[in-house]
Design a protein around this motif. Structure first.
Motif, PDB file in Angstrom:
ATOM      1  N   ARG A 120      43.577  32.351  37.673  1.00 60.32           N
ATOM      2  CA  ARG A 120      42.761  33.523  37.988  1.00 60.32           C
ATOM      3  C   ARG A 120      43.245  34.177  39.279  1.00 60.32           C
ATOM      4  O   ARG A 120      43.330  35.402  39.392  1.00 60.32           O
ATOM      5  CB  ARG A 120      41.309  33.079  38.113  1.00 60.32           C
ATOM      6  CG  ARG A 120      40.349  34.213  38.366  1.00 60.32           C
ATOM      7  CD  ARG A 120      38.928  33.727  38.159  1.00 60.32           C
ATOM      8  NE  ARG A 120      37.980  34.756  38.561  1.00 60.32           N
ATOM      9  CZ  ARG A 120      37.462  34.807  39.773  1.00 60.32           C
ATOM     10  NH1 ARG A 120      37.794  33.910  40.685  1.00 60.32           N
ATOM     11  NH2 ARG A 120      36.608  35.769  40.079  1.00 60.32           N
ATOM     12  N   ALA A 142      46.419  36.024  38.730  1.00 53.80           N
ATOM     13  CA  ALA A 142      46.239  37.260  37.973  1.00 53.80           C
ATOM     14  C   ALA A 142      45.530  38.326  38.794  1.00 53.80           C
ATOM     15  O   ALA A 142      45.395  39.454  38.348  1.00 53.80           O
ATOM     16  CB  ALA A 142      45.456  36.969  36.702  1.00 53.80           C
ATOM     17  N   GLY A 143      45.051  37.939  39.965  1.00 58.19           N
ATOM     18  CA  GLY A 143      44.425  38.932  40.822  1.00 58.19           C
ATOM     19  C   GLY A 143      42.909  38.885  40.800  1.00 58.19           C
ATOM     20  O   GLY A 143      42.250  39.767  41.333  1.00 58.19           O
ATOM     21  N   TRP A 172      42.519  39.702  29.671  1.00 58.73           N
ATOM     22  CA  TRP A 172      42.991  40.437  30.849  1.00 58.73           C
ATOM     23  C   TRP A 172      43.514  41.808  30.458  1.00 58.73           C
ATOM     24  O   TRP A 172      44.033  41.999  29.372  1.00 58.73           O
ATOM     25  CB  TRP A 172      44.102  39.665  31.562  1.00 58.73           C
ATOM     26  CG  TRP A 172      43.658  38.333  32.043  1.00 58.73           C
ATOM     27  CD1 TRP A 172      43.706  37.174  31.346  1.00 58.73           C
ATOM     28  CD2 TRP A 172      43.072  38.027  33.300  1.00 58.73           C
ATOM     29  NE1 TRP A 172      43.199  36.148  32.092  1.00 58.73           N
ATOM     30  CE2 TRP A 172      42.798  36.647  33.292  1.00 58.73           C
ATOM     31  CE3 TRP A 172      42.748  38.774  34.441  1.00 58.73           C
ATOM     32  CZ2 TRP A 172      42.218  36.010  34.383  1.00 58.73           C
ATOM     33  CZ3 TRP A 172      42.181  38.132  35.522  1.00 58.73           C
ATOM     34  CH2 TRP A 172      41.914  36.763  35.487  1.00 58.73           C
ATOM     35  N   ALA A 175      48.926  40.336  34.275  1.00 59.47           N
ATOM     36  CA  ALA A 175      47.772  39.504  34.615  1.00 59.47           C
ATOM     37  C   ALA A 175      47.610  38.392  33.585  1.00 59.47           C
ATOM     38  O   ALA A 175      47.378  37.225  33.938  1.00 59.47           O
ATOM     39  CB  ALA A 175      46.515  40.351  34.684  1.00 59.47           C
ATOM     40  N   SER A 180      47.971  34.518  34.552  1.00 63.42           N
ATOM     41  CA  SER A 180      46.763  33.689  34.509  1.00 63.42           C
ATOM     42  C   SER A 180      46.978  32.477  33.608  1.00 63.42           C
ATOM     43  O   SER A 180      46.349  31.447  33.778  1.00 63.42           O
ATOM     44  CB  SER A 180      45.583  34.496  33.999  1.00 63.42           C
ATOM     45  OG  SER A 180      45.627  34.554  32.589  1.00 63.42           O
TER      46      SER A 180
END
Lengths: 636, 322
Positions: A505, A508-509, A606, A611, A615
């Motif tokens: 997470r 992925a930002g 996502w 992302a 992730s």
């Protein structure tokens, strides 16, 4: 259509995997003496060899001196087809090939040329007590190419997977959307599926076997490998369930299962037909309490059985008692609760069947959702003149996942519009894990497979003694063993998984998706992986112990019968050299499917490819590590 | 109609499966009209060949009675030998039965006609666990009209209250413990006094051990004490750093070494009548079961059994046997 771009992508991916395999094969091996002749003193005792692992170089002449310190043991050397009978208190042992008898002569040493590299096991060939079928040691002939190629391929598949994800055009990618209507394609199956007697006809032989198993467990031989309840349940049934029934037939076993037979009979008061008041028959029966309407109880019961598994799978009386207990529980519960409450919420087998049914290549589904939308009778759920309402409490018309569909095919008979069918579909087509209970089931199954691979397929006598508490009496060791099972599957592995999802997470930002969702949804990665790992675990069971199945088919109670002339089938592993070549590809296949479906799940969660891919990375690495651990245990 | 057939099928399955098992079992025994079938099950965990039925329900807790097998003179019997756990051997040297390999799952049938009257000992002759050396009993053949003899059954003393394992430091105590717990006591007798009969053995009875000290030339009380001190301290008496003050020490160590080797490697018991059966009792090789230190402890126990009669070494103990 294969476009030029796709051909390039897949070629690159394939090359990555091959490069991984080749790279690991080229790594330098361990330093071993190269004097040409290697001598080992191997001592056998219940249920291990000391040393339990010997490592030689290819081309070495291996000379083994064998001794036993308690009872008569055997030593069958895979790959050489040499077999020894080791008598305690004697300096010489009997050495020969094939079945005991002709050609066996006293010998001081077992001598052979280690001419092919890989892992070969030496196994006990004389029934030496309860855990006899699991007594083994391992001979590693370096360089161990199958093992290295396996590890390298796993790493290669991880890299290749991400390469494909990063270069794929479609986002989200198509994931197992193709279907084939089996009932239309094969009308005889449709005819059969609509017979009201089908389920009864499948349960009846199971019921006969069940009665036989109970009698055999209680009054037959106390030796596990000489009693049909052990060989048929834990070797044959288990193997068929994991490698055939579940992946290709979903929960087809649940249709033939005799456990809920009596309960269902008493509830329905019919064995074949349908009562006219089928729609109202649940009045008076309780609904299963909401708080327990998940598979947590199953998870706990399953872990409970796993804790005593070494006893369960080796003592006929324990297995018989557990089987009988399950039938009684199911029967009693069905007097109180509706339908298949036992199956849905208690049965320890049902838990993993529901999880791995997601991977199965068949499904029961509505043909056309529009028909169901305007359908007023909802007979598939509530029952109708030609069939009972779904005993599993599903609404078949709106079924999306295989998890809680017991494949009883009742809805196919019930649907007034003929809108229900059986579809053939790709492997792992349901990808949505909905609850934390299901996610934990996936984690538990992988942890337990690892623990079993160490305990039952491993060479460590100490762990076997811990697990074998009812004979050894080492309660402290048993507590350690039980602690490992429970803490690993409910604490450590979920902890690692949670961390991996949290890390994914962050990578992925951290937008949009919470860790809990990731923890659940990504747990599906462990479904293809877990199923193939269990299959890889189960192959040795049948390849090594098949002769016990034939023997007990002729002599089910160990009373000296010979019904079909197979009672004296000699024990000898079936193509043991092929074992790792089945296990490693299975594990790699599982990993590949984990990554493929994992990417589809990630892409649906996502926004954007980057992302999604990022992730997924930590969870994918954990999966690869798990696969490598299995390869290490099976081939290293 | 279908419903009724189905119910009948269920009842049929529930009743016929047990029924078939029962009937088949009754018919499976190959009993001729004038033969009696005797089922003898080897239970290694209890050290008994038993006449009782051993099954899944009772194996885990029951203490099975060692069998005293009674036969009438001239009676024809079928001995059906099976194992409930591990590999055993059934041997009745005096009657020429066996040794029969009894592997779990393979039932061996022996046809036998009781031609001589008397009490004959049977044995398990393949080591089958802690209780193996107690796995013996009697076959009693009685002429018609006479009252059968009732020999005392041999039951496993190890399965009775457990011995406390002494620490390694008390060498003699440890030796005594091992002597009892490893089953040496069943052949070599209480306190090593011997006297146990070994059928067709050249010396008739199994060698005794209460004169071991003399046999290894430790005739002096002080010498014995010094020697036992070495064992107690864990010093290898065969190769000590400095030779202790013991008379004829080289001779003592040579004899001691030979005795230790005999325990390690075992020894076949020679036949008295070369054409007769093999003696049932042999010295097993203990090297894979006992450490050197444990064997020394057992030797220490033997040495400690010497009484304080301090006489010269007699000719009778200069023989080869230890």
């Amino acid at each position: 259509m294969p476009t030029a771009r796709n051909i390039t992508r897949w070629t690159a991916a394939l090359l990555t995997v091959l490069a991984g395999a080749a790279g690991f094969c080229l790594l330098p091996g361990p330093d071993l003496p190269d004097d040409g002749v290697r001598r080992f003193d191997i001592k056998a005792e219940q249920y291990a060899y000391h040393p339990s692992r010997i490592v030689v170089r290819r081309g070495d002449e291996v000379r083994l001196r064998l001794a036993s310190s308690d009872v008569v043991h055997g030593l069958y050397m895979e790959g050489q087809d040499l077999n020894a009978f080791i008598y305690p208190g004697r300096l010489l042992f009997n050495l020969g090939r094939g079945a005991a008898g002709a050609g066996y002569a006293p010998a001081e040493e077992m001598v052979f040329q280690a001419d092919r590299c890989g892992k070969y096991r030496y196994r006990c060939s004389v029934t030496c007590g309860t855990l006899h079928p699991f007594m083994q040691g391992e001979l590693i002939v370096e360089p161990n190419y199958p093992f290295r190629a396996g590890i390298g391929s796993a790493a290669g598949i991880l890299l290749a997977g991400f390469l494909l994800m990063a270069t794929g055009k479609r986002i989200p990618p198509a994931a197992g959307k193709r279907r084939l209507d089996l009932l239309r394609a094969a009308p005889p199956i449709g005819w059969l599926a609509r017979r009201r007697w089908l389920q009864f006809a499948l349960v009846l032989p199971g019921l006969a076997l069940f009665v036989l198993f109970i009698i055999a467990g209680f009054w037959g031989s106390p030796i596990g490998n000489r009693n049909i309840v052990i060989t048929f349940v834990w070797i044959l049934w288990w193997f068929l369930l994991i490698t055939v029934l579940l992946p290709f037939g979903s929960r087809i076993w649940c249709m033939a299962c005799p456990f809920p037979f009596f309960g269902e009979w008493f509830q329905r008061r019919r064995l074949i037909g349908v009562r006219p008041d089928a729609r109202r028959m649940w009045r008076g029966y309780k609904k299963w309490p909401g708080r327990f309407s998940n598979i947590w109880v199953q998870n706990i019961l399953f872990l409970g059985l796993c804790t005593i598994s070494a006893i369960l799978v080796t003592r006929p009386v324990t297995t018989a008692a557990v089987l009988l207990g399950l039938v009684l529980t199911a029967t009693v519960l069905s007097a109180v609760f509706r339908q298949r409450s036992f199956c849905n919420y208690l049965c320890p087998v049902s838990g993993f069947l529901s999880l791995y049914a997601m991977a199965a290549m068949v499904e029961v589904r509505a043909k056309d959702a529009a028909v169901c939308r305007v359908c007023r009778s909802k007979s598939c759920a509530a029952g109708g003149p030609s069939g009972w309402g779904c005993p599993w409490g599903c609404h078949p018309g709106r079924l999306e996942r295989n998890n809680y569909c017991g494949m009883c095919l009742e809805c196919i008979k019930t649907c007034p519009n003929g809108n229900m069918t059986i579809n053939l579909r790709p492997f792992c087509a349901d990808t949505r894990i909905k609850g934390t209970d299901e996610a934990f089931k996936a984690l538990i199954m992988v942890s337990v497979a690892l623990v079993y691979s160490v305990t039952l397929l491993g060479t460590w006598g100490t762990v076997k003694s811990w697990a074998n508490v009812s004979e050894v009496g080492d309660w402290q060791g048993f507590l350690i063993y039980a602690g490992i099972i429970w803490i690993a599957s409910l604490g450590i592995f979920p902890g690692i998984w949670f961390s991996a999802c949290a890390a994914g997470r962050r990578l992925a930002g951290s937008h949009g998706v919470d860790v809990k969702t990731l923890f659940r949804r990504y747990a599906f990665l462990l479904v293809p992986l877990g199923l193939t790992a269990w299959a890889a675990f189960s192959f040795p069971l049948i390849m090594v112990n098949w002769s016990y199945i034939l023997a007990t088919a002729s002599d089910p109670l160990g009373w000296g019968w010979n019904l079909f002339g197979t009672a004296n089938t000699a024990w000898k592993p079936l193509y043991p050299g092929l074992m790792v070549y089945i296990q490693i590809p299975l594990l790699l296949l599982g990993l590949a499917f984990s990554l493929k479906r994992g990417y589809a799940i990630a892409a649906s969660l996502w926004e954007g490819r980057k992302a999604a891919v990022l992730s997924l990375a930590p969870a994918a690495i954990v999966c690869t590590a798990v696969v490598m651990a299995f390869i290490k245990l099976f081939a290293g | 109609m279908k419903e009724k057939i189905a119910v009948i099928c269920v009842l049929f399955v529930l009743s016929v499966v047990p029924g078939l098992l029962f009937v088949n079992q009754k018919m499976a025994w190959p009993s001729r009209a004038n033969e009696r079938v005797i089922n003898i099950t080897g239970v290694g965990a209890r050290g008994a060949w038993t006449l009782e039925t051993v099954n899944g329900l009772n194996y885990w807790w029951k203490s099975f009675e060692p069998a005293t097998i009674h036969m009438q003179l001239d009676e024809k019997v079928v001995l059906r030998l099976l194992s409930a756990d591990v590999f055993h051997q059934f041997y009745v040297p005096a009657l020429g039965i066996g040794p029969v390999d009894v592997e779990p799952g393979y039932i061996k049938k022996i046809r036998y006609t009781a031609e001589k009257a008397g009490v004959f000992q049977y044995y398990c002759t393949s080591m089958c666990g802690g209780c193996h050396f107690y796995m013996q009993g009697w076959i009693v053949v009685t002429p018609a009209g006479e009252k059968p003899a009732t020999p005392r059954p041999i039951s496993c003393s190890l399965c009775l209250p457990a011995f406390d394992r002494p620490s390694e430091a008390g060498a003699v105590a440890l030796g005594e413990y091992l002597y009892q717990n490893m089953g040496c006591i069943t052949c070599h007798g209480i306190a090593g006094r011997g006297g146990i009969e070994n059928f067709n053995y050249i010396k008739t009875t199994v060698p005794a051990h209460d004169r071991t000290a003399e046999k290894i030339f430790l005739t002096d009380v002080e010498d014995r004490r010094t020697f036992l001190d070495l064992i107690r301290q864990g010093i290898d008496p065969i190769d000590p750093d400095e030779p202790p003050d013991i008379d004829r020490y080289r001779l003592v160590t040579a004899r001691f070494k030979a005795a230790v080797e005999l325990i390690e490697k075992g020894k076949q018991a020679a036949r008295l009548d070369m054409t007769g059966p093999d003696p049932p009792l042999h010295m097993p090789a203990w090297q894979d079961k006992l450490s050197a230190r444990q064997i020394h402890a057992i030797m220490g126990y033997f040495i400690s059994l010497a009484t304080d009669r301090d006489h010269e070494v007699g000719a009778d103990i200069l023989g080869n046997d230890i």
